[in-house]
Design a protein around this motif. Structure first.
Motif, short mmCIF file in Angstrom:
data_model
loop_
_atom_site.label_atom_id
_atom_site.label_comp_id
_atom_site.label_asym_id
_atom_site.label_seq_id
_atom_site.Cartn_x
_atom_site.Cartn_y
_atom_site.Cartn_z
N VAL A 10 -16.71 8.92 -20.42
CA VAL A 10 -16.05 9.84 -19.50
C VAL A 10 -14.55 9.60 -19.46
N ASP A 11 -13.80 10.70 -19.41
CA ASP A 11 -12.35 10.65 -19.27
C ASP A 11 -12.05 10.21 -17.84
N ALA A 12 -11.73 8.94 -17.67
CA ALA A 12 -11.46 8.40 -16.34
C ALA A 12 -10.10 8.83 -15.82
N ASP A 13 -9.22 9.34 -16.69
CA ASP A 13 -7.91 9.81 -16.24
C ASP A 13 -8.03 11.11 -15.45
N ALA A 14 -8.97 11.96 -15.81
CA ALA A 14 -9.08 13.27 -15.19
C ALA A 14 -10.47 13.55 -14.62
N GLY A 15 -11.37 12.59 -14.71
CA GLY A 15 -12.74 12.81 -14.26
C GLY A 15 -12.86 12.96 -12.76
N TRP A 16 -13.96 13.56 -12.34
CA TRP A 16 -14.26 13.71 -10.91
C TRP A 16 -15.73 13.42 -10.71
N SER A 17 -16.10 13.03 -9.53
CA SER A 17 -17.46 12.56 -9.26
C SER A 17 -18.54 13.59 -9.52
N GLU A 18 -18.24 14.87 -9.35
CA GLU A 18 -19.24 15.91 -9.54
C GLU A 18 -19.59 16.13 -11.02
N LEU A 19 -18.99 15.36 -11.91
CA LEU A 19 -19.37 15.43 -13.32
C LEU A 19 -20.80 14.90 -13.51
N GLU A 55 -2.89 3.27 -16.10
CA GLU A 55 -3.05 1.96 -15.47
C GLU A 55 -3.16 2.11 -13.96
N ALA A 56 -3.36 3.34 -13.49
CA ALA A 56 -3.43 3.60 -12.06
C ALA A 56 -4.66 2.91 -11.46
N PRO A 57 -4.46 2.07 -10.47
CA PRO A 57 -5.59 1.36 -9.86
C PRO A 57 -6.68 2.31 -9.34
N GLY A 58 -6.29 3.47 -8.84
CA GLY A 58 -7.26 4.44 -8.34
C GLY A 58 -8.17 4.97 -9.42
N ARG A 59 -7.64 5.19 -10.61
CA ARG A 59 -8.45 5.69 -11.72
C ARG A 59 -9.38 4.60 -12.25
N ILE A 60 -8.90 3.38 -12.28
CA ILE A 60 -9.74 2.26 -12.70
C ILE A 60 -10.87 2.07 -11.69
N ALA A 61 -10.54 2.11 -10.40
CA ALA A 61 -11.56 1.97 -9.35
C ALA A 61 -12.57 3.11 -9.43
N TRP A 62 -12.09 4.32 -9.70
CA TRP A 62 -13.00 5.46 -9.81
C TRP A 62 -14.02 5.21 -10.93
N ALA A 63 -13.53 4.75 -12.08
CA ALA A 63 -14.42 4.49 -13.22
C ALA A 63 -15.46 3.42 -12.88
N ILE A 64 -15.02 2.36 -12.24
CA ILE A 64 -15.94 1.29 -11.86
C ILE A 64 -16.96 1.80 -10.85
N ASP A 65 -16.49 2.56 -9.86
CA ASP A 65 -17.40 3.11 -8.84
C ASP A 65 -18.45 4.04 -9.45
N GLN A 66 -18.08 4.74 -10.50
CA GLN A 66 -19.02 5.66 -11.16
C GLN A 66 -20.08 4.90 -11.96
N GLY A 67 -19.83 3.63 -12.25
CA GLY A 67 -20.79 2.83 -12.99
C GLY A 67 -20.38 2.50 -14.40
N ARG A 87 -28.14 9.41 -28.44
CA ARG A 87 -27.29 10.56 -28.11
C ARG A 87 -26.26 10.14 -27.07
N VAL A 88 -25.01 10.43 -27.36
CA VAL A 88 -23.93 10.15 -26.43
C VAL A 88 -23.28 11.47 -26.02
N VAL A 89 -22.99 11.60 -24.74
CA VAL A 89 -22.23 12.75 -24.25
C VAL A 89 -20.84 12.25 -23.88
N ILE A 90 -19.84 12.92 -24.44
CA ILE A 90 -18.45 12.59 -24.12
C ILE A 90 -17.95 13.66 -23.15
N LEU A 91 -17.65 13.23 -21.94
CA LEU A 91 -17.11 14.13 -20.92
C LEU A 91 -15.58 14.05 -21.00
N HIS A 92 -15.02 14.91 -21.83
CA HIS A 92 -13.58 14.87 -22.12
C HIS A 92 -13.20 16.22 -22.72
#
Length: 194
Positions: A55-64, A83-95, A11-16
């Motif tokens: 997860v949609d890393a373009d619009a995602g937030w940590s409380e997801l 290609e925003a470095p902040g969005r890439i970093a957010w995705a990596i930080d989330q795991g 089972r996969v959940v798509i947060l988008h």
């Protein structure tokens, strides 16, 4: 070389937000035999955990996510058009252990699933090894104290006492730290520590 995972029945959940991206993902994931849920709301801790999260890393937030930062209990894939470095970093930080660029193309999905699954398993294994090493370091003073105890019991030098401790650990199939703790607690006799 690790075997290629089989995703059938997972089972996969798509947060988008629903749309073209999710439609393409649903179609391709269904062909791989996966069950798919799409939501644009935080994952519930009460609901059964999915096998994988996208997860949609373009619009995602940590409380997801109902877990601490980077402590995802399942593989995660970032869906990213920016290609925003902040969005890439957010995705990596989330795991996130893999990424699928948007707009999604079918040929990118299976490799991302394989990578995310394998890298997540490796991260869990590495974390367990690191935790074990930290525990062993924390217990090192017990080993030193046990070696000193054996030295005084047997009148031997440090190398011989350590060798006795190591042999006892191998015989009993326990770690040095566990045998040392048993010796110091009086759970092992002088003859057992020789």
């Amino acid at each position: 070389m690790s075997p290629t995972p089989n995703f059938t029945g997972q089972r996969v959940v798509i947060l988008h937000r629903p749309g073209g991206t999710t439609e393409r993902l649903i179609r391709q994931l269904a062909m791989l035999g996966m069950r798919v849920d799409v939501q644009w709301a935080p994952l519930s801790q009460a609901a059964p955990a999915p096998d994988l999260v996208m997860v949609d890393a373009d619009a995602g937030w940590s409380e997801l996510f109902p877990w601490a930062l980077g402590q995802n209990p399942m593989p995660m894939i970032a869906l990213l058009s920016s290609e925003a470095p902040g969005r890439i970093a957010w995705a990596i930080d989330q795991g996130a252990r893999a990424m699928i660029a948007k707009p999604v193309i079918a040929s990118a999905i299976f490799p991302a699933l394989v990578m995310a699954t394998r890298f997540h398993a490796e991260a869990i294994d590495t974390a367990a090894k690191v935790a074990d090493l930290h525990e062993r370091i924390r217990l090192r003073p017990l080993v030193l104290a046990a070696v000193q105890s054996i030295m005084s019991m047997q009148g031997c030098d440090e190398a011989a006492a350590y060798r006795c401790l190591r042999q006892d650990a191998m015989r009993s199939r326990l770690t040095l730290e566990h045998v040392a703790a048993a010796i110091l607690a009086g759970g092992r006799s002088r003859s057992e520590a020789s």
